[in-house]
Design a protein around this motif. Sequence first.
Motif, PDB file in Angstrom:
ATOM      1  N   VAL A 240       5.767   8.029  -7.733  1.00 22.00           N
ATOM      2  CA  VAL A 240       4.825   8.068  -8.843  1.00 22.00           C
ATOM      3  C   VAL A 240       5.327   7.092  -9.887  1.00 22.00           C
ATOM      4  O   VAL A 240       6.471   7.159 -10.304  1.00 22.00           O
ATOM      5  CB  VAL A 240       4.762   9.483  -9.441  1.00 22.00           C
ATOM      6  CG1 VAL A 240       3.871   9.490 -10.651  1.00 22.00           C
ATOM      7  CG2 VAL A 240       4.274  10.452  -8.410  1.00 22.00           C
ATOM      8  N   GLY A 241       4.463   6.161 -10.308  1.00 22.76           N
ATOM      9  CA  GLY A 241       4.907   5.202 -11.309  1.00 22.76           C
ATOM     10  C   GLY A 241       5.764   4.139 -10.654  1.00 22.76           C
ATOM     11  O   GLY A 241       5.359   3.522  -9.680  1.00 22.76           O
ATOM     12  N   CYS A 242       6.968   3.929 -11.161  1.00 17.60           N
ATOM     13  CA  CYS A 242       7.799   2.852 -10.649  1.00 17.60           C
ATOM     14  C   CYS A 242       9.228   3.352 -10.517  1.00 17.60           C
ATOM     15  O   CYS A 242       9.740   4.027 -11.393  1.00 17.60           O
ATOM     16  CB  CYS A 242       7.735   1.688 -11.620  1.00 17.60           C
ATOM     17  SG  CYS A 242       8.850   0.368 -11.216  1.00 17.60           S
ATOM     18  N   SER A 243       9.886   3.039  -9.415  1.00 12.38           N
ATOM     19  CA  SER A 243      11.285   3.419  -9.295  1.00 12.38           C
ATOM     20  C   SER A 243      12.100   2.141  -9.150  1.00 12.38           C
ATOM     21  O   SER A 243      11.733   1.237  -8.395  1.00 12.38           O
ATOM     22  CB  SER A 243      11.486   4.364  -8.115  1.00 12.38           C
ATOM     23  OG  SER A 243      11.880   3.678  -6.987  1.00 12.38           O
ATOM     24  N   VAL A 244      13.192   2.069  -9.887  1.00 10.47           N
ATOM     25  CA  VAL A 244      13.987   0.843  -9.909  1.00 10.47           C
ATOM     26  C   VAL A 244      15.295   1.094  -9.211  1.00 10.47           C
ATOM     27  O   VAL A 244      15.868   2.172  -9.323  1.00 10.47           O
ATOM     28  CB  VAL A 244      14.291   0.432 -11.366  1.00 10.47           C
ATOM     29  CG1 VAL A 244      14.848  -0.966 -11.399  1.00 10.47           C
ATOM     30  CG2 VAL A 244      13.051   0.522 -12.197  1.00 10.47           C
TER      31      VAL A 244
ATOM     32  N   ASP B 278       0.828  -1.209   0.000  1.00  6.40           N
ATOM     33  CA  ASP B 278       0.000   0.000   0.000  1.00  6.40           C
ATOM     34  C   ASP B 278       0.857   1.251   0.000  1.00  6.40           C
ATOM     35  O   ASP B 278       2.046   1.214   0.279  1.00  6.40           O
ATOM     36  CB  ASP B 278      -0.881   0.023   1.256  1.00  6.40           C
ATOM     37  CG  ASP B 278      -2.130  -0.794   1.059  1.00  6.40           C
ATOM     38  OD1 ASP B 278      -2.867  -0.958   2.036  1.00  6.40           O
ATOM     39  OD2 ASP B 278      -2.351  -1.269  -0.049  1.00  6.40           O
TER      40      ASP B 278
ATOM     41  N   GLY C 277       2.558   4.417   1.302  1.00  4.08           N
ATOM     42  CA  GLY C 277       3.005   4.912   2.601  1.00  4.08           C
ATOM     43  C   GLY C 277       3.505   3.858   3.568  1.00  4.08           C
ATOM     44  O   GLY C 277       3.728   4.173   4.728  1.00  4.08           O
TER      45      GLY C 277
ATOM     46  N   VAL D 299      -0.918   6.626  -6.731  1.00  7.73           N
ATOM     47  CA  VAL D 299      -1.686   7.392  -7.723  1.00  7.73           C
ATOM     48  C   VAL D 299      -3.167   7.039  -7.645  1.00  7.73           C
ATOM     49  O   VAL D 299      -4.010   7.752  -8.154  1.00  7.73           O
ATOM     50  CB  VAL D 299      -1.142   7.132  -9.149  1.00  7.73           C
ATOM     51  CG1 VAL D 299      -1.856   7.982 -10.162  1.00  7.73           C
ATOM     52  CG2 VAL D 299       0.338   7.454  -9.182  1.00  7.73           C
TER      53      VAL D 299
ATOM     54  N   TRP E 180      12.077  -3.533  -8.335  1.00  8.38           N
ATOM     55  CA  TRP E 180      11.126  -2.616  -8.955  1.00  8.38           C
ATOM     56  C   TRP E 180      10.085  -2.209  -7.916  1.00  8.38           C
ATOM     57  O   TRP E 180       9.238  -3.019  -7.534  1.00  8.38           O
ATOM     58  CB  TRP E 180      10.435  -3.299 -10.140  1.00  8.38           C
ATOM     59  CG  TRP E 180      11.335  -3.506 -11.309  1.00  8.38           C
ATOM     60  CD1 TRP E 180      12.536  -4.142 -11.329  1.00  8.38           C
ATOM     61  CD2 TRP E 180      11.108  -3.069 -12.643  1.00  8.38           C
ATOM     62  NE1 TRP E 180      13.069  -4.133 -12.589  1.00  8.38           N
ATOM     63  CE2 TRP E 180      12.211  -3.489 -13.414  1.00  8.38           C
ATOM     64  CE3 TRP E 180      10.075  -2.368 -13.265  1.00  8.38           C
ATOM     65  CZ2 TRP E 180      12.319  -3.227 -14.769  1.00  8.38           C
ATOM     66  CZ3 TRP E 180      10.177  -2.121 -14.624  1.00  8.38           C
ATOM     67  CH2 TRP E 180      11.294  -2.533 -15.364  1.00  8.38           C
TER      68      TRP E 180
ATOM     69  N   TRP F  86       6.380  10.527  -2.102  1.00  6.95           N
ATOM     70  CA  TRP F  86       5.519   9.573  -2.776  1.00  6.95           C
ATOM     71  C   TRP F  86       6.123   9.114  -4.093  1.00  6.95           C
ATOM     72  O   TRP F  86       6.631   9.904  -4.866  1.00  6.95           O
ATOM     73  CB  TRP F  86       4.165  10.215  -3.027  1.00  6.95           C
ATOM     74  CG  TRP F  86       3.358  10.328  -1.799  1.00  6.95           C
ATOM     75  CD1 TRP F  86       3.729   9.964  -0.540  1.00  6.95           C
ATOM     76  CD2 TRP F  86       2.061  10.860  -1.679  1.00  6.95           C
ATOM     77  NE1 TRP F  86       2.720  10.236   0.329  1.00  6.95           N
ATOM     78  CE2 TRP F  86       1.694  10.778  -0.325  1.00  6.95           C
ATOM     79  CE3 TRP F  86       1.143  11.394  -2.605  1.00  6.95           C
ATOM     80  CZ2 TRP F  86       0.454  11.206   0.135  1.00  6.95           C
ATOM     81  CZ3 TRP F  86      -0.080  11.812  -2.127  1.00  6.95           C
ATOM     82  CH2 TRP F  86      -0.419  11.706  -0.783  1.00  6.95           C
TER      83      TRP F  86
ATOM     84  N   PHE G 222       4.431  -3.206 -15.548  1.00  7.42           N
ATOM     85  CA  PHE G 222       5.655  -3.525 -14.815  1.00  7.42           C
ATOM     86  C   PHE G 222       5.693  -4.969 -14.339  1.00  7.42           C
ATOM     87  O   PHE G 222       6.713  -5.415 -13.824  1.00  7.42           O
ATOM     88  CB  PHE G 222       5.784  -2.619 -13.592  1.00  7.42           C
ATOM     89  CG  PHE G 222       5.828  -1.168 -13.926  1.00  7.42           C
ATOM     90  CD1 PHE G 222       4.914  -0.297 -13.363  1.00  7.42           C
ATOM     91  CD2 PHE G 222       6.763  -0.658 -14.803  1.00  7.42           C
ATOM     92  CE1 PHE G 222       4.941   1.052 -13.661  1.00  7.42           C
ATOM     93  CE2 PHE G 222       6.790   0.675 -15.111  1.00  7.42           C
ATOM     94  CZ  PHE G 222       5.883   1.535 -14.537  1.00  7.42           C
TER      95      PHE G 222
ATOM     96  N   VAL H 285      -5.266   3.136 -13.664  1.00 10.61           N
ATOM     97  CA  VAL H 285      -3.961   3.043 -13.012  1.00 10.61           C
ATOM     98  C   VAL H 285      -3.537   1.586 -12.914  1.00 10.61           C
ATOM     99  O   VAL H 285      -2.379   1.236 -13.127  1.00 10.61           O
ATOM    100  CB  VAL H 285      -4.021   3.665 -11.604  1.00 10.61           C
ATOM    101  CG1 VAL H 285      -2.694   3.548 -10.916  1.00 10.61           C
ATOM    102  CG2 VAL H 285      -4.417   5.105 -11.697  1.00 10.61           C
TER     103      VAL H 285
ATOM    104  N   THR I 105      -2.235   0.326 -16.146  1.00 14.44           N
ATOM    105  CA  THR I 105      -0.915   0.872 -16.462  1.00 14.44           C
ATOM    106  C   THR I 105       0.148   0.199 -15.612  1.00 14.44           C
ATOM    107  O   THR I 105       1.242  -0.097 -16.076  1.00 14.44           O
ATOM    108  CB  THR I 105      -0.883   2.383 -16.215  1.00 14.44           C
ATOM    109  OG1 THR I 105      -2.061   2.964 -16.735  1.00 14.44           O
ATOM    110  CG2 THR I 105       0.315   2.999 -16.878  1.00 14.44           C
ATOM    111  N   ARG I 106      -0.179  -0.045 -14.334  1.00 14.77           N
ATOM    112  CA  ARG I 106       0.791  -0.686 -13.448  1.00 14.77           C
ATOM    113  C   ARG I 106       1.147  -2.077 -13.935  1.00 14.77           C
ATOM    114  O   ARG I 106       2.263  -2.552 -13.725  1.00 14.77           O
ATOM    115  CB  ARG I 106       0.201  -0.826 -12.041  1.00 14.77           C
ATOM    116  CG  ARG I 106       0.468   0.300 -11.105  1.00 14.77           C
ATOM    117  CD  ARG I 106       0.427  -0.168  -9.695  1.00 14.77           C
ATOM    118  NE  ARG I 106      -0.846  -0.693  -9.304  1.00 14.77           N
ATOM    119  CZ  ARG I 106      -1.710  -0.072  -8.515  1.00 14.77           C
ATOM    120  NH1 ARG I 106      -1.417   1.112  -8.052  1.00 14.77           N
ATOM    121  NH2 ARG I 106      -2.846  -0.635  -8.197  1.00 14.77           N
TER     122      ARG I 106
END
Lengths: 462, 242
Positions: free
Chosen positions: B39-43, B14, B16, B71, B65, B37, B84, B77, B80-81
């Motif tokens: 946004v999207g995906c950070s690798v 979730d 946070g 969002v 990932w 926060w 990944f 959403v 789109t997720r």
Amino acid sequence: MSFLVDSVIMFTSQVLFFGFGWLFFMRQLFKDYEVRQYVVQVVFSVTFAFSCTMFELIIFEILGALSSTSRYFHWKLNLYVILLVLIFVVPFYIGYFVVSNIRLLQRQKLLFACVVWFTFMYFFWKLGDPFPILSPKHGILSIEQLISRVGVIGVTLMALLSGFGAVNCPYTYMSYFLRNVTDSDILALERRLLQTMDMIVSKKKRIAMTRRQMYQRGEDQNKQTGFWGMIKSVTSSPPGSESILSTHPNLSLIQQEVDALEELSRQLFLETVDLQATKERIEYSKTFQGKYFNFLGYFFSIYCVWKIFMATINIVFDRVGKTDPVTRGIEITVNYLGIQFDVKFWSQHISFILVGIIIVTSIRGLLITLTKFFYAISSSKSSNVIVLVLAQIMGMYFVSSVLLMRMSMPLEYRTIVTEVLGELQFNFYHRWFDVIFLVSALSSILFLYLAHKQAPEKHMSL
Amino acid sequence: MASLDRVKVLVLGDSGVGKSSLVHLLCQNQVLGNPSWTVGCSVDVRVHDYKEGTPEEKTYYIELWDVGGSVGNASSVKSTRSVFYNSVNGIILVHDLTNKKSSQNLYRWSLEALNKDSSPTGVIVTNGDYDREQFAENPVPLLIIGTKFDQIPENKRNDVLKRTTFLSEDFNSEEINLDCTNPRYFAAGSSNAVKLSRFFDKVRQAASHTSVQSRVHGAHTCIRTCVYEILYTFRSIFSSSL
């Protein structure tokens, strides 16, 4: 005797509303959070219950249910309780929870909460100065002082929300505004997004491997020098990412590229979400429900234009409507269309239906807006504060909608509202509503126009 | 030294709960100073020594990932997720120990990720309902991490730990409970570090199995994984007692 029966009826209905507010809080608002402070839930449900009771009393007024003395008594009681909650209880708890989130002030929570509450009261009182809302015959501690200020805030909120809603509703319903999005557009964007992620990964691999080599080399150097190495290792900083990046200008360049690529990936992600949402809306508009909403959208856009026009007329010609729509509608049908019917009987039923619709749609609309707002901005730390702020907004909104609803009711039902709320300058509130509505509607049109214009340009540049 | 095939691990949970802090701690060995926060995906990339302490030790890159949950949960959403979730070799499920709902939502997260990747590994899912059987045969290794351990008051710790044990049994996985602002939890040699390294070894193995035998799913693979697991457990017992 009848007073007792009436009170029992009122009390049961209040308990029902309280239960509904409780359920709404648990199921909708706090879906993803654990309720640890039950005070928040109780305060929210109490505010909701007493606001709904006011609407219920208006309905009873129109229907003539319960005796008029008990209605008057319950009106007064309800009003005092809700003012107490909105001005004392909710702001105090907002201050208390804000203070509990700040670590420095943990010791003297109550003291600081009181300080916050006094600041709120000061600004609340100052709010009344620029507005001509009071006649001089009111004392400083009368109930009208409080209601008038609550009314100003609530009317501003109502006008802002309804101005934005009136413009946004046709914009979302009508499919004329939907941009054309094909599957290949979405696939192309997704491919770009994944390519960007791959580039980020390969650059990060280089950074990680270089760091690891430096760390190993640094350790070997320390081991070789022995005693002097121990002293050196005390003074020199351990290889962290900052020092590595500063000694290797190559690495800092790669890090900058990574930052830029990450920003790009975020933008691509948001654009993809946008396109997916538009595609879903296009599919929805092809269904039967979608077509129905599209038709409604045209209807609402005409209504919106008419409302803006009427608001401008009201302000320019400085008039406030004297008769309510029900009586005027009946007059038109009787005089121009020549249909004779029992005016009293029908005016009661029609105003009941009209007022009922207004109440239900405004409650539902407000709860939906509040929920959306809550999901967008809350986090696990601030959820309590935000819910209380929403409860405050909800209470003020409902009080002022009672105030403004006075204009939609025929004369004989208006008297109770006038009696209970005291000698307020009702005309001022309607004028203020028109002004804020106009400002809000025009700025929403401007805002939506800019947003709509900007999107296809972004899309074209891909 | 670094292999050419990719090892991809998803970090889900979730909004946070502390996924970004966790990933930063795992990859940079440092505490994240200003979490914001995602946004999207950070690798991010972790250098991992596969089969550490054995003669076959090799260094691999593990890509973590971190898919943000902030969002929203609209279907646009979600779809789109799901971009990944392709070719995933392992999943780390993160939940907040101070918030019960975040651990309940983990079922939803795991189903969302596993549903997308259902073709080559043969995970059968029936209409989105949680089914314990499927997690028992699931070839994608899972790890459950509970964060914000320091924020639980002392008297409630036992209840929370009991609850998380049930959770990890449901998912048929290991669990780690920690505080992402304290790097001590992953100090070399601690049980957390051993669990983590064992998980990454499992992931690396799953990756090589899917790339070599992409359509084989059966007793053959299971027996091999079991044998390897037993051997590795003996090795880790010996190495940790030294």
